[in-house]
Structures are given as structure tokens and as C-alpha cells.
Design a protein around this motif. Structure first.
Motif, PDB file in Angstrom:
ATOM      1  N   GLN A  69      -5.590 -12.391  -8.695  1.00  0.00           N
ATOM      2  CA  GLN A  69      -6.271 -11.185  -8.213  1.00  0.00           C
ATOM      3  C   GLN A  69      -5.335 -10.301  -7.406  1.00  0.00           C
ATOM      4  O   GLN A  69      -5.283  -9.081  -7.605  1.00  0.00           O
ATOM      5  N   HIS A  70      -4.561 -10.901  -6.506  1.00  0.00           N
ATOM      6  CA  HIS A  70      -3.698 -10.105  -5.643  1.00  0.00           C
ATOM      7  C   HIS A  70      -2.457  -9.604  -6.389  1.00  0.00           C
ATOM      8  O   HIS A  70      -1.937  -8.531  -6.059  1.00  0.00           O
ATOM      9  N   VAL A  71      -1.993 -10.341  -7.387  1.00  0.00           N
ATOM     10  CA  VAL A  71      -0.869  -9.847  -8.196  1.00  0.00           C
ATOM     11  C   VAL A  71      -1.284  -8.602  -8.966  1.00  0.00           C
ATOM     12  O   VAL A  71      -0.584  -7.578  -8.960  1.00  0.00           O
ATOM     13  N   PHE A  72      -2.439  -8.667  -9.626  1.00  0.00           N
ATOM     14  CA  PHE A  72      -2.913  -7.501 -10.374  1.00  0.00           C
ATOM     15  C   PHE A  72      -3.288  -6.356  -9.438  1.00  0.00           C
ATOM     16  O   PHE A  72      -3.118  -5.181  -9.791  1.00  0.00           O
ATOM     17  N   ASN A  73      -3.784  -6.688  -8.258  1.00  0.00           N
ATOM     18  CA  ASN A  73      -4.114  -5.635  -7.303  1.00  0.00           C
ATOM     19  C   ASN A  73      -2.850  -4.931  -6.809  1.00  0.00           C
ATOM     20  O   ASN A  73      -2.835  -3.702  -6.640  1.00  0.00           O
ATOM     21  N   ALA A  74      -1.779  -5.705  -6.579  1.00  0.00           N
ATOM     22  CA  ALA A  74      -0.510  -5.096  -6.166  1.00  0.00           C
ATOM     23  C   ALA A  74       0.057  -4.210  -7.271  1.00  0.00           C
ATOM     24  O   ALA A  74       0.538  -3.094  -7.006  1.00  0.00           O
ATOM     25  N   LEU A  75      -0.012  -4.684  -8.513  1.00  0.00           N
ATOM     26  CA  LEU A  75       0.449  -3.862  -9.636  1.00  0.00           C
ATOM     27  C   LEU A  75      -0.389  -2.594  -9.771  1.00  0.00           C
ATOM     28  O   LEU A  75       0.138  -1.514 -10.066  1.00  0.00           O
ATOM     29  N   ARG A  76      -1.691  -2.733  -9.543  1.00  0.00           N
ATOM     30  CA  ARG A  76      -2.569  -1.562  -9.622  1.00  0.00           C
ATOM     31  C   ARG A  76      -2.188  -0.518  -8.581  1.00  0.00           C
ATOM     32  O   ARG A  76      -2.148   0.684  -8.875  1.00  0.00           O
ATOM     33  N   ILE A  77      -1.891  -0.965  -7.366  1.00  0.00           N
ATOM     34  CA  ILE A  77      -1.526  -0.029  -6.300  1.00  0.00           C
ATOM     35  C   ILE A  77      -0.219   0.691  -6.642  1.00  0.00           C
ATOM     36  O   ILE A  77      -0.090   1.910  -6.462  1.00  0.00           O
ATOM     37  N   ILE A  78       0.764  -0.060  -7.164  1.00  0.00           N
ATOM     38  CA  ILE A  78       2.048   0.553  -7.520  1.00  0.00           C
ATOM     39  C   ILE A  78       1.865   1.586  -8.631  1.00  0.00           C
ATOM     40  O   ILE A  78       2.364   2.723  -8.550  1.00  0.00           O
ATOM     41  N   LEU A  79       1.142   1.198  -9.685  1.00  0.00           N
ATOM     42  CA  LEU A  79       0.917   2.126 -10.796  1.00  0.00           C
ATOM     43  C   LEU A  79       0.086   3.326 -10.359  1.00  0.00           C
ATOM     44  O   LEU A  79       0.362   4.467 -10.755  1.00  0.00           O
ATOM     45  N   ASN A  80      -0.924   3.065  -9.532  1.00  0.00           N
ATOM     46  CA  ASN A  80      -1.795   4.148  -9.095  1.00  0.00           C
ATOM     47  C   ASN A  80      -1.043   5.155  -8.228  1.00  0.00           C
ATOM     48  O   ASN A  80      -1.231   6.368  -8.365  1.00  0.00           O
TER      49      ASN A  80
END
Length: 227
Positions: A69-80
Motif C-alpha cells: 500500500q505504501h509503495v504504491f502510495n509513494a509512487l502515486r505521489i511522485i507521479l501525481n
């Protein structure tokens, strides 16, 4: 609605970043159901059934879900963040280019602070509505669908009782949405007036100091800022 579709074309310039952001948001949201499920299995299969041998696999499952969950959330923040900055740049660049092509008589009836508000604050507001609004809306809808589906799967009566206040939440959200437009216009007009006054005062600070008008201009700034 036409304005929304006109601005929406800026998102189409970066389809892969948009798709990656939504994918990471969806995958991180799906991990929400793992923690309650692991807790349920620990209570039912470990504590009540007295099976301590199942505790470690369930803990590892919950830890893996937490990590994913936190890996995908970190990737989401970077991409966003990357997506946001590119869209903001395109919006401001096109807006500034359009303003430069307008006739001089258009500027005669426009305060400099109003133009600054359009280029800076309005662009940020549009970007937040398009990018953050779509992403958070998809995540919220997905969370509601997942949680409600699991609730009805486990216990229909308890799910209906838990969803009792739901109509009140919908009514409150609709009330806020229908009245937010007027409040935003008032806030934007006040921000535009303050930016115009601030620009004029900073540009004419020599005249203000020459005529010893600091106290009066400070009071005028406070009145405009307090609107």
C-alpha cells in the motif's frame, strides 16, 4: 461544462502519467480490505480456534499489504506531483500567451491584481479540480464500493444499520457543493482586490513614503485583506 472539456484536453497530453497515477491509487486502495480481513482471521482462526501456528502467516500477510500500500502510495505521489507541475506549466504558458495577444483596450478595464490572480491562483485551482479531484474521486468511489460490498457479504442487517446515516452525508455534500460556487467567487474577488492593492502599493512605494502615507495604506490594506 464546455469549459471543463476545454481544460480537460491538458490531461490528454500526458496519458501514461495519468494512467499510472490512477493505477497506483487503485492498487493502494485495494489493500484497505486486507487489514480488517487479517484481524478477523486472527480473532476467529488463531484466538478462538487456538491455532497459534496461523498467527505468523497472517502477520506477514498484513505486513506485506502494508508495504504494498505504501509503495504504491509513494509512487502515486511522485507521479501525481510530476503530472501537476506539467499541467500547471502548460496552463500558465497558454494563458500568458493568450493574454499577450489581447488588445490594449481589454487591459484598460482590468486591474493588474486580477490578472495576477488569474495566472497564479486560478490556474492552481483548475489543476487541483482536474487532477486531484479526479484521482481522489476515483479512490473514494472505489473505497465505498469495496467496503460496502464486503459489509453486505458479511452481514446484510449490520450493513444496512451502518449505512443509515448515509443519506444525511449525501445531503450535506450536495448542500456544500451547490453553495460552494458562490463562496468561491466572493473569495476570488477579495483575493483579486488584495493583489491589485498590493501591486499598486509596492509599485508606488516611493510615493507612499514621500507623502508619509504608510499608516493610511496599511489601514486600507487591512480593510481589503479582511473582506
Amino acid at each position: 461544462m464546455k469549459t471543463v472539456w476545454r481544460v480537460f484536453r491538458y490531461l490528454k497530453r500526458y496519458p501514461w502519467i495519468a494512467a499510472g497515477t490512477l493505477t497506483c491509487a487503485i492498487l493502494s486502495t485495494l489493500m484497505v480490505i486486507v487489514f480488517p480481513a487479517a484481524t478477523k482471521w486472527i480473532i476467529d482462526d488463531v484466538v478462538r480456534a487456538n491455532r497459534p501456528d496461523k498467527l505468523l502467516p497472517l502477520i506477514l500477510l498484513a505486513a506485506a499489504a502494508f508495504l504494498v500500500q505504501h509503495v504504491f502510495n509513494a509512487l502515486r505521489i511522485i507521479l501525481n506531483n510530476t503530472f501537476e507541475q506539467r499541467v500547471i506549466f502548460d496552463l500558465r504558458s497558454d494563458l500568458y500567451s493568450h493574454i499577450q495577444l489581447l488588445p490594449l483596450r481589454w487591459f484598460d478595464n482590468r486591474a493588474t491584481g486580477d490578472l495576477m490572480t488569474r495566472v497564479i491562483e486560478d490556474v492552481n485551482s483548475v489543476e487541483r479540480m482536474l487532477i486531484d479531484g479526479i484521482e481522489q474521486g476515483v479512490v473514494a468511489i472505489l473505497q465505498v464500493l469495496i467496503v460496502v460490498s464486503v459489509m453486505f457479504y458479511l452481514n446484510v442487517k449490520l450493513a444496512l444499520l451502518a449505512l443509515g446515516p448515509f443519506p444525511l452525508l449525501i445531503a450535506g455534500a450536495l448542500t456544500y457543493t451547490l453553495t460552494a460556487h458562490r463562496r468561491y467567487r466572493l473569495q476570488r474577488r477579495a483575493s483579486s482586490d488584495m493583489n491589485a492593492l498590493l501591486h499598486d502599493n509596492l509599485a508606488g512605494v516611493r510615493q507612499i513614503k514621500s507623502f508619509v502615507r504608510e499608516r493610511e495604506e496599511h489601514a486600507r490594506f487591512n480593510r481589503v485583506s479582511d473582506q
